[in-house]
Scaffold this active site. Structure first.
Site, short mmCIF file in Angstrom:
data_model
loop_
_atom_site.label_atom_id
_atom_site.label_comp_id
_atom_site.label_asym_id
_atom_site.label_seq_id
_atom_site.Cartn_x
_atom_site.Cartn_y
_atom_site.Cartn_z
N TYR A 34 0.82 -1.21 0.00
CA TYR A 34 0.00 0.00 0.00
C TYR A 34 0.86 1.26 0.00
O TYR A 34 2.06 1.20 0.24
CB TYR A 34 -0.95 -0.01 1.20
CG TYR A 34 -0.30 0.38 2.51
CD1 TYR A 34 0.52 -0.50 3.20
CD2 TYR A 34 -0.49 1.66 3.06
CE1 TYR A 34 1.13 -0.14 4.39
CE2 TYR A 34 0.11 2.03 4.25
CZ TYR A 34 0.92 1.12 4.92
OH TYR A 34 1.52 1.49 6.09
N ARG A 53 7.82 3.61 -5.00
CA ARG A 53 7.96 2.71 -3.85
C ARG A 53 6.93 1.58 -3.92
O ARG A 53 7.23 0.43 -3.59
CB ARG A 53 7.81 3.48 -2.53
CG ARG A 53 8.05 2.57 -1.32
CD ARG A 53 8.14 3.32 -0.01
NE ARG A 53 6.90 4.00 0.32
CZ ARG A 53 6.74 4.81 1.36
NH1 ARG A 53 7.76 5.06 2.18
NH2 ARG A 53 5.58 5.40 1.60
N ARG A 101 -8.67 -20.01 -0.95
CA ARG A 101 -7.63 -19.82 0.07
C ARG A 101 -6.54 -20.89 -0.03
O ARG A 101 -6.80 -22.07 0.08
CB ARG A 101 -8.22 -19.83 1.47
CG ARG A 101 -7.18 -19.47 2.54
CD ARG A 101 -7.77 -19.47 3.94
NE ARG A 101 -6.79 -19.03 4.92
CZ ARG A 101 -5.92 -19.86 5.53
NH1 ARG A 101 -5.94 -21.14 5.26
NH2 ARG A 101 -5.06 -19.37 6.40
N HIS A 103 -2.02 -20.77 0.78
CA HIS A 103 -0.84 -19.92 0.96
C HIS A 103 -0.07 -19.76 -0.35
O HIS A 103 0.53 -18.73 -0.60
CB HIS A 103 0.10 -20.53 2.01
CG HIS A 103 -0.38 -20.38 3.44
ND1 HIS A 103 -1.57 -20.91 3.88
CD2 HIS A 103 0.17 -19.76 4.51
CE1 HIS A 103 -1.72 -20.63 5.17
NE2 HIS A 103 -0.67 -19.93 5.58
N LYS A 148 -2.98 -16.20 16.05
CA LYS A 148 -3.28 -16.74 14.72
C LYS A 148 -3.81 -15.59 13.88
O LYS A 148 -5.01 -15.51 13.58
CB LYS A 148 -4.27 -17.90 14.82
CG LYS A 148 -4.30 -18.78 13.57
CD LYS A 148 -4.94 -20.11 13.84
CE LYS A 148 -5.22 -20.90 12.57
NZ LYS A 148 -4.02 -21.25 11.82
N GLU A 180 9.05 -23.48 13.55
CA GLU A 180 7.88 -24.18 12.99
C GLU A 180 7.90 -23.98 11.49
O GLU A 180 8.83 -23.39 10.94
CB GLU A 180 6.57 -23.67 13.61
CG GLU A 180 6.26 -22.21 13.31
CD GLU A 180 4.87 -21.76 13.76
OE1 GLU A 180 4.01 -22.61 14.06
OE2 GLU A 180 4.64 -20.54 13.80
N LEU A 204 3.07 -20.92 16.82
CA LEU A 204 1.62 -20.92 17.05
C LEU A 204 1.23 -22.12 17.93
O LEU A 204 1.70 -23.23 17.69
CB LEU A 204 0.88 -21.04 15.71
CG LEU A 204 -0.64 -21.05 15.81
CD1 LEU A 204 -1.18 -19.64 15.99
CD2 LEU A 204 -1.28 -21.69 14.58
N1 PDD Z 1 -2.39 -23.30 9.66
N2 PDD Z 1 1.76 -22.97 12.63
C1 PDD Z 1 1.30 -22.19 11.63
C2 PDD Z 1 2.14 -21.03 11.21
C3 PDD Z 1 0.06 -22.46 11.02
O1 PDD Z 1 -0.40 -21.66 10.05
C4 PDD Z 1 -0.69 -23.59 11.44
C5 PDD Z 1 -2.01 -23.96 10.83
C6 PDD Z 1 -0.18 -24.39 12.48
C7 PDD Z 1 -0.92 -25.59 13.03
O2 PDD Z 1 -2.02 -25.18 13.82
P1 PDD Z 1 -3.34 -26.11 13.94
O3 PDD Z 1 -2.87 -27.42 14.38
O4 PDD Z 1 -4.19 -25.39 14.95
O5 PDD Z 1 -4.00 -26.15 12.56
C8 PDD Z 1 1.05 -24.04 13.04
C9 PDD Z 1 -3.68 -23.48 9.03
C10 PDD Z 1 -4.11 -24.89 8.86
C11 PDD Z 1 -3.73 -22.66 7.74
O6 PDD Z 1 -3.34 -21.51 7.83
O7 PDD Z 1 -4.22 -23.14 6.70
#
Ligand code: PDD
Length: 285
Positions: A34, A53, A101, A103, A148, A180, A204
């Protein structure tokens, strides 16, 4: 009011009529960039620098703006001309657009570009007005992985780096310690003990992770919550990752080095079966 006009993907419409999809990646992943440009007397200040930018920021997240620079400049000029804001700002945001959705970047991102004007109070004359009071805070941008949050752009970029190079997940490493993955928690089995990074600033609190702790307890498997060192990753007997969507996935490689025996390890298997039992008990599936 003319300040409630929005320039959305090339069209100027009332803000109340502007529609952006629920699955817009800007909304779900903060997958966008943005700019804020000041308007003085109805004229933008340093528009060129701001758009430069914006282009650099977009390139920084591998976002191809769905509009040419000339068309964007033209659209913003028209928006500013139609708006009744004299002293204020133009807010401009570009996201990777609407897609189911995931990633991983969509193959053909639609892109959403939106801009509108807003009035701002006048800035005091030089030397006038109150002095600003500052509070020192720890720089935790972003060390709140326990939240989250939808601020997922760093995760999205890591996941795409991995996917683009033929890997399934990206594992975060800092100062030689592994926390993680971009969308999952990470576990190792080392000498019969389950090892995983503690939750908090870097990790998380995964729900799957918590269920697995219960399973481990039930199965008499010891759990050690500590960071894994990067140099341990290829020496442990088993590695697996966990998330709501994929339950447990055994890991075959750390970078290009095979891990374990090339199949799902016995502890991972036991834990996954125990996890499935819990799924069955709660849902009948
Ligand atoms: N993601 N760490 C991260 C960065 C996450 O995005 C997730 C889950 C987990 C595992 O958390 P849980 O067991 O509560 O699903 C750990 C979800 C599934 C997603 O963004 O699609």
């Amino acid at each position: 009011m003319a300040s409630d006009l929005v320039w959305l993907n090339g069209e100027i419409i009332p803000m109340a009529d502007a529609r952006i999809g629920v699955e817009d990646r800007g909304y779900q992943f903060a997958d966008g960039v943005y700019e804020v440009v000041r308007l003085y007397n109805g004229k933008p200040f340093t528009m060129t620098e701001h758009l430069d930018r914006l282009e650099r920021s977009a390139a920084g997240i591998k976002l191809a703006l769905p509009i040419t620079r000339a068309a964007l400049e033209d659209g913003l000029a028209k928006l500013v001309a139609k708006s009744d804001v004299r002293d204020g700002m133009v807010y401009l945001q570009a996201s990777r657009g609407v897609a189911p959705r995931n990633h991983v970047f969509p193959e053909k991102p639609s892109g959403t570009v939106v801009a509108y004007c807003r009035a701002l109070p006048p800035v005091p004359a030089p030397g006038e007005g109150f002095g600003a009071k500052l509070l020192a805070v720890p720089d935790e941008r972003w060390k709140r992985c326990w939240v989250k949050a939808i601020a997922l752009l760093p995760n999205v970029l890591a996941k795409n780096e991995a996917a683009g190079r033929g890997y399934d997940e990206a594992a975060f490493v800092e100062d030689g310690l592994v926390s993680e993955c971009s969308t999952a928690n990470l576990f190792a089995v080392a000498n019969g003990t389950l090892v995983t990074h503690p939750v908090g600033a870097k990790v998380l609190p995964g729900i799957t992770r918590a269920v697995l702790f219960d399973c481990a307890k039930e199965l008499g498997i010891k759990v050690d919550e500590r960071p894994l060192r990067e140099d341990e990753m290829t020496k442990v007997q088993e590695l697996f990752i966990t998330s709501t969507t994929r339950e447990l996935s055994w890991v075959s490689h750390w970078n290009d080095t095979p891990v374990g025996q090339g199949t799902c390890g016995p502890v991972t298997l036991k834990l996954h079966r125990a996890y499935r039992d819990r799924v069955r008990a709660q849902t009948g599936a």
